[in-house]
Design a protein around this motif. Structure first.
Motif, mmCIF file in Angstrom:
data_model
loop_
_atom_site.group_PDB
_atom_site.id
_atom_site.type_symbol
_atom_site.label_atom_id
_atom_site.label_comp_id
_atom_site.label_asym_id
_atom_site.label_seq_id
_atom_site.Cartn_x
_atom_site.Cartn_y
_atom_site.Cartn_z
ATOM 1 N N GLY A 36 0.769 -1.229 0.000
ATOM 2 C CA GLY A 36 0.000 0.000 0.000
ATOM 3 C C GLY A 36 0.798 1.275 0.000
ATOM 4 N N ASN A 37 0.229 2.259 0.683
ATOM 5 C CA ASN A 37 0.816 3.595 0.568
ATOM 6 C C ASN A 37 2.111 3.751 1.356
ATOM 7 N N LYS A 38 2.409 2.835 2.266
ATOM 8 C CA LYS A 38 3.567 3.023 3.142
ATOM 9 C C LYS A 38 4.883 3.039 2.355
ATOM 10 N N TRP A 39 4.948 2.212 1.321
ATOM 11 C CA TRP A 39 6.164 2.182 0.514
ATOM 12 C C TRP A 39 6.406 3.571 -0.100
ATOM 13 N N PHE A 40 5.344 4.156 -0.615
ATOM 14 C CA PHE A 40 5.465 5.477 -1.252
ATOM 15 C C PHE A 40 5.819 6.556 -0.231
ATOM 16 N N LYS A 41 5.187 6.493 0.934
ATOM 17 C CA LYS A 41 5.418 7.531 1.934
ATOM 18 C C LYS A 41 6.816 7.450 2.539
ATOM 19 N N LEU A 42 7.388 6.243 2.534
ATOM 20 C CA LEU A 42 8.705 6.078 3.159
ATOM 21 C C LEU A 42 9.859 6.265 2.186
ATOM 22 N N SER A 65 0.710 -0.499 14.287
ATOM 23 C CA SER A 65 1.088 0.434 13.226
ATOM 24 C C SER A 65 1.576 -0.239 11.934
ATOM 25 N N ASN A 66 0.850 -0.008 10.842
ATOM 26 C CA ASN A 66 1.313 -0.471 9.531
ATOM 27 C C ASN A 66 2.600 0.259 9.141
ATOM 28 N N HIS A 67 2.689 1.496 9.595
ATOM 29 C CA HIS A 67 3.861 2.313 9.283
ATOM 30 C C HIS A 67 5.142 1.703 9.876
ATOM 31 N N ALA A 166 -8.446 6.430 1.731
ATOM 32 C CA ALA A 166 -8.630 6.486 3.182
ATOM 33 C C ALA A 166 -7.667 7.520 3.763
ATOM 34 N N VAL A 167 -8.028 8.082 4.911
ATOM 35 C CA VAL A 167 -7.198 9.110 5.533
ATOM 36 C C VAL A 167 -6.860 8.741 6.975
ATOM 37 N N GLY A 168 -5.535 8.717 7.252
ATOM 38 C CA GLY A 168 -5.069 8.562 8.632
ATOM 39 C C GLY A 168 -4.432 9.868 9.057
ATOM 40 N N THR A 169 -3.202 10.092 8.575
ATOM 41 C CA THR A 169 -2.526 11.364 8.859
ATOM 42 C C THR A 169 -2.816 12.421 7.799
ATOM 43 N N GLY A 170 -3.338 12.007 6.651
ATOM 44 C CA GLY A 170 -3.591 12.954 5.553
ATOM 45 C C GLY A 170 -2.426 13.064 4.578
ATOM 46 N N THR A 171 -1.351 12.315 4.847
ATOM 47 C CA THR A 171 -0.163 12.404 3.985
ATOM 48 C C THR A 171 -0.457 11.908 2.569
ATOM 49 N N MET A 172 -1.120 10.772 2.472
ATOM 50 C CA MET A 172 -1.461 10.227 1.157
ATOM 51 C C MET A 172 -2.424 11.166 0.437
ATOM 52 N N LEU A 173 -3.413 11.659 1.152
ATOM 53 C CA LEU A 173 -4.395 12.565 0.553
ATOM 54 C C LEU A 173 -3.702 13.803 -0.024
ATOM 55 N N VAL A 251 -9.421 -1.262 9.256
ATOM 56 C CA VAL A 251 -9.047 0.054 9.786
ATOM 57 C C VAL A 251 -9.203 1.159 8.739
ATOM 58 N N TYR A 252 -8.846 0.857 7.505
ATOM 59 C CA TYR A 252 -8.848 1.906 6.479
ATOM 60 C C TYR A 252 -9.684 1.574 5.245
ATOM 61 N N THR A 253 -9.261 0.548 4.509
ATOM 62 C CA THR A 253 -9.849 0.365 3.179
ATOM 63 C C THR A 253 -11.269 -0.210 3.222
ATOM 64 N N HIS A 279 -6.653 1.386 -3.186
ATOM 65 C CA HIS A 279 -6.532 0.338 -2.158
ATOM 66 C C HIS A 279 -5.150 0.488 -1.540
ATOM 67 N N SER A 280 -5.109 1.095 -0.367
ATOM 68 C CA SER A 280 -3.816 1.456 0.224
ATOM 69 C C SER A 280 -3.185 0.347 1.041
ATOM 70 N N GLY A 281 -3.700 -0.881 0.929
ATOM 71 C CA GLY A 281 -3.042 -2.010 1.599
ATOM 72 C C GLY A 281 -3.525 -2.206 3.026
ATOM 73 N N GLY A 282 -2.587 -2.499 3.923
ATOM 74 C CA GLY A 282 -2.924 -2.626 5.339
ATOM 75 C C GLY A 282 -3.572 -3.941 5.742
ATOM 76 N N LEU A 283 -3.557 -4.908 4.821
ATOM 77 C CA LEU A 283 -4.285 -6.154 5.104
ATOM 78 C C LEU A 283 -3.738 -6.909 6.302
HETATM 79 C C1 PLP Z 1 -1.419 4.208 6.874
HETATM 80 C C2 PLP Z 1 -2.569 3.857 6.055
HETATM 81 C C3 PLP Z 1 -3.464 4.825 5.564
HETATM 82 C C4 PLP Z 1 -3.390 6.274 5.957
HETATM 83 O O1 PLP Z 1 -2.489 7.031 5.220
HETATM 84 P P1 PLP Z 1 -2.162 8.518 5.646
HETATM 85 O O2 PLP Z 1 -1.168 8.962 4.664
HETATM 86 O O3 PLP Z 1 -1.586 8.451 7.034
HETATM 87 O O4 PLP Z 1 -3.413 9.290 5.649
HETATM 88 C C5 PLP Z 1 -4.484 4.411 4.718
HETATM 89 N N1 PLP Z 1 -4.633 3.113 4.394
HETATM 90 C C6 PLP Z 1 -3.818 2.158 4.870
HETATM 91 C C7 PLP Z 1 -4.073 0.747 4.503
HETATM 92 C C8 PLP Z 1 -2.761 2.495 5.714
HETATM 93 O O5 PLP Z 1 -1.967 1.517 6.204
#
Ligand code: PLP
Length: 296
Positions: A36-42, A65-67, A166-173, A251-253, A279-283
């Protein structure tokens, strides 16, 4: 690196009946662990660490934490050491996420909730205790995280009218909003319960990290709060998997897809709308559910 991320059409009757289309960008398939999005954010955090000559990473997160899981794995793959600073006292039984962080070779450091809550002091403490570590903010929430998240749309067709995430911290958004084109609207579904939809940290973070005004956050699909769920959400996730073969996380998707369904039902999207759902992952987060909860 990830040039051909699968895009899967969503075929539910509800969507067809309302005269629009929806595709899902399956970021959950890009990596067995760092999904998911963690690879891109990191990504750019690791580049920056390398450029500043640091061979150790440190970051923060909760026990699920998925992060932290992603950071620990990316560090290991890059041959870097990592410290995971975890909110709360050390539990007797580690969560699946903590076990994954540990298995990836990262060192776990537990911090009381009180100390963890005092972000400034915690940061100073970690900087002085781990001066040779490159410190990544919680959730990868930074300019570099936003920069990487914008690359989620690289190589993705540009015909979509709406991009939903989905939005957690808003970084992906923020990254998606910055990368979206003028004809595109980015809609974030908050996974957390937020008291004030007009004035909150998600809103200010996103606004301050993208000049784009083409985004909004919807706050009605949190199911009671972060990592909360109810039988209806679980039923929906199982049904989505059965009918569309799309696994989601609670939690998210799962909440994101539920929101899209409900919005479709309420005719939120005008006919002809062309949706891209991220689909930002997190499974792996589903591992914290009692066995048998999900059919997948
Ligand atoms: C961390 C996470 C998010 C939230 O991303 P943010 O950039 O923190 O908003 C959304 N979906 C999944 C599956 C995540 O693991």
């Amino acid at each position: 690196m990830y040039k051909n991320i699968p895009i899967q059409p969503l075929g539910t009757r509800l969507i067809r009946a309302n005269g629009f289309t929806a595709d899902i960008l399956r970021l959950d398939l890009i990596h067995p662990v760092v999904s998911g999005n963690k690879w891109f954010k990191l990504k750019y955090h690791l580049t920056e660490a390398a450029q500043s000559g640091k061979t150790k990473l440190l970051s923060f997160g909760g026990a699920h934490s998925n992060h932290l899981v992603a950071m620990a794995h990316m560090a290991a793959e890059a041959g870097l050491r990592a410290v995971a600073v975890v909110r709360g006292e050390e539990p007797q039984l580690y969560s699946p996420a903590l076990r994954q962080v540990q298995a990836a070779g990262a060192r776990l450091v537990f911090v009381s909730r009180e100390a963890y809550g005092n972000k400034k002091t915690l940061m100073h403490q970690m900087q002085s205790e781990y001066p040779d570590h490159y410190i990544i903010p919680e959730g990868g929430q930074s300019e570099l995280g936003v920069l990487g998240a914008g690359e989620i749309l690289h190589g993705v067709p540009t015909h979509y009218s709406h991009i939903l995430c989905a939005v957690g911290t808003g970084t992906m958004l923020a990254g998606l909003a910055g990368a979206a084109l003028p004809h595109q609207q980015v809609i974030g579904i908050a996974a957390l319960k937020i008291a004030d939809p007009l004035n909150n940290t998600l809103q200010t973070f996103t606004a301050s990290h993208t000049p784009s005004g083409r985004w909004q956050i919807l706050y009605d699909y949190h199911f009671g709060g972060y990592a909360r769920k109810d039988p209806e959400l679980i039923r929906f996730m199982n049904n989505l998997y059965r009918t569309e073969s799309i696994p989601t996380d609670f939690v998210y998707t799962g909440k994101l897809l539920y929101a899209v369904h409900e919005m479709a039902q309420n005719r939120y999207f005008v006919p002809g709308s062309d949706l891209l759902i991220i689909h930002s992952g997190g499974l792996q987060g589903n591992r914290s559910l009692p066995p048998g909860t999900l059919d997948f």
